[in-house]
Design an enzyme around this catalytic site. Structure first.
Site, PDB file in Angstrom:
ATOM      1  N   SER A 259     -35.331  -2.425 -46.247  1.00 46.66           N
ATOM      2  CA  SER A 259     -35.033  -1.114 -45.686  1.00 46.66           C
ATOM      3  C   SER A 259     -34.635  -1.259 -44.233  1.00 46.66           C
ATOM      4  CB  SER A 259     -36.241  -0.201 -45.800  1.00 46.66           C
ATOM      5  OG  SER A 259     -37.234  -0.687 -44.922  1.00 46.66           O
ATOM      6  N   LYS A 260     -34.006  -0.202 -43.751  1.00 41.81           N
ATOM      7  CA  LYS A 260     -33.455  -0.199 -42.398  1.00 41.81           C
ATOM      8  C   LYS A 260     -34.451  -0.665 -41.348  1.00 41.81           C
ATOM      9  CE  LYS A 260     -31.767   3.888 -43.017  1.00 41.81           C
ATOM     10  NZ  LYS A 260     -31.099   5.117 -43.206  1.00 41.81           N
ATOM     11  N   ARG A 261     -35.703  -0.358 -41.568  1.00 43.87           N
ATOM     12  CA  ARG A 261     -36.692  -0.651 -40.534  1.00 43.87           C
ATOM     13  C   ARG A 261     -36.967  -2.149 -40.373  1.00 43.87           C
ATOM     14  NH1 ARG A 261     -39.721   2.762 -43.397  1.00 43.87           N
ATOM     15  NH2 ARG A 261     -37.940   4.068 -43.836  1.00 43.87           N
TER      16      ARG A 261
END
Ligand code: GLU
Length: 465
Positions: A259-261
């Site tokens: 995920s983006k994080r």
């Protein structure tokens, strides 16, 4: 009806939503698998844009997605910018079809109009939660509302919901995971058509996959829980069921969802960083699948010829960027030098400032060391951009000494330069990294004597001045 050994042409598709910056690397993986299945079976690969969630719509995202898919060479046969027999390939342009299909389901008793306000729905949900029940619509409008026509005529806002019959087993066979069974009591009366006239994902996807003759629905495992709703829709319409396969979701090394994080997720980021499209596809091909001879490096054509959906392992494969870097390095080393040069310049136009002749001589040196295309700029920028160096007094002395010694070299060659570098290192008691620093501003780089030999005496002395 289940599609078994259909003589039909294999048609696969991806259905990206234009809700982010670009195509997610996980969706690129799904695209690769759909592409491979279509090509292997001499079928067609389609792109359909699912842009019905207007609240999440990002202008420009569709263009970016299509651009990325093209950059990876996953040529599609039909799509929003590639006319085909089922044009348009953008859901927002197909609204009439969804309305018609939803009405058809209402007529058949498989769907119904719902006028409930948000307040009522919230109240029902809160009550269910307090009783620890599964939150779901309570079929109030199906059972209690009698004057549907009249209310619609009056212009009241409504949605159309799927009428899920209780106590049924909803089954489908997943090529990768085998039979999957859901209890219909766990399935909500899903909204199919929203009050703004747009379909929800569930209605849109089924209507279009059927209308576009899609034979294989290959998508990420996060959609598994949606599939029973789709199965109910296929059954309600009386349509032939496609083949389903849910490919695994890619995971970070700590097993969390990519995920983006935690990791860069947009496909174009990887290209901007100097990963080669073919290396990325090779890397993605190995997510959940292995080459029968355990090979790690193989071409897209080889993958297409060997790949079979049923060999995909469902356990979440790890997206290990270090492995990707290694693989990219292998691809760079195997690349033809002329191709490599044009790709490097395309990727970083600042390199146009590097003298052509020098470029050609430095590239073979760099090719054996680079893992990403953008490293070439880092390795050579001191030649055409004055390096920023903060030198200590001692380093300034070394610079002078090095300059004077290099100046006296008569036969400017790799060997004579190396002897000189070694002399300075010995006399000053310093490591090669210090010489790198005074010359290039960085403590390491391409083999120094080779580079200095290529640059020529005059340029090298300028570097030291
Ligand atoms: N719009 C969905 C996505 O973004 C498509 C899911 C499907 O393939 O059915 O992945």
């Amino acid at each position: 009806m289940v599609r078994q050994s259909s003589p039909q042409v294999v048609r696969t598709r991806i259905a990206p939503s234009p809700t982010g910056e670009d195509i997610h690397i996980g969706n690129l993986y799904t695209a690769l698998i759909n592409f491979a299945v279509a090509r292997k079976n001499k079928g067609q690969f389609i792109i359909r844009i699912e842009d019905t969630d207007r609240t999440r719509f990002v202008p420009g995202a569709e263009e970016k997605i299509l651009q990325s898919i093209k950059a990876f060479g996953l040529d599609y046969d039909e799509g929003p910018d590639k006319e085909g027999p089922y044009t348009p390939y953008r859901q927002s342009e197909r609204l009439e079809m969804y309305k018609k299909s939803a009405s058809e389901l209402v007529a058949k008793g498989h769907a119904y109009y719902c006028f409930c306000s948000k307040e009522r729905l919230d109240m029902v949900r809160a009550e269910q939660q307090s009783k620890k029940q599964l939150p779901r619509y309570d079929k109030y409008c199906l059972h209690e509302v009698k004057n549907t026509e009249e209310r619609i005529q009056r212009g009241e806002k409504y949605v159309i919901r799927l009428n899920v019959f209780p106590d049924q087993q909803v089954k489908f066979v997943d090529v990768i995971r085998g039979e999957i069974v859901f209890d219909s009591n766990q399935i909500d009366d899903q909204v199919l058509l929203k009050s703004d006239g747009y379909p929800t994902y569930h209605l849109g996807v089924v209507v279009d996959d059927h209308a576009m003759n899609i034979t294989h629905i290959i998508r990420a495992e996060e959609w598994i829980t949606s599939t029973p709703k789709h199965v109910l829709l296929y059954q309600a319409f009386g349509w032939e069921m496609p083949i389903f396969a849910h490919v695994p979701i890619l995971r970070n090394p700590d097993r969390s969802k990519l995920s983006k994080r935690k990791n860069p997720v947009w496909a174009s980021w990887y290209l901007e960083q100097g990963f080669l499209p073919e290396a990325i596809l090779n890397f993605l091909a190995l997510m959940g699948w292995s080459h029968p001879e355990e090979k790690e490096i193989f071409s897209l054509d080889e993958f297409i010829s060997l790949f079979d959906l049923k060999d995909v392992k469902p356990a979440g494969p790890i997206f290990d960027i270090q492995k990707l870097e290694w693989m990219n390095g292998v691809y760079i080393r195997n690349h033809q030098i002329s191709n490599l040069k044009s790709q490097i310049i395309q990727q970083d136009p600042r390199l146009e400032k590097l003298d052509d002749d020098l470029f050609d001589q430095l590239l073979p040196l760099a090719q054996t060391r680079m893992k990403k295309l953008n490293e070439f700029y880092e390795l050579t920028k001191y030649i055409f951009e004055k390096p920023q160096r903060e030198l200590s007094e001692k380093e300034k002395e070394i610079t002078e000494k090095l300059k004077n010694k290099l100046l006296t070299i008569e036969q400017w060659s790799n060997e004579t330069i190396l002897i000189t570098l070694k002399q300075v290192m010995e006399e000053e008691g310093v490591k090669m990294s210090v010489l790198y620093k005074v010359l290039t501003g960085s403590e390491h780089g391409l083999p120094l004597s080779d580079v200095l030999a290529i640059l020529g005496k005059e340029r090298v002395l300028t570097l030291l001045s």
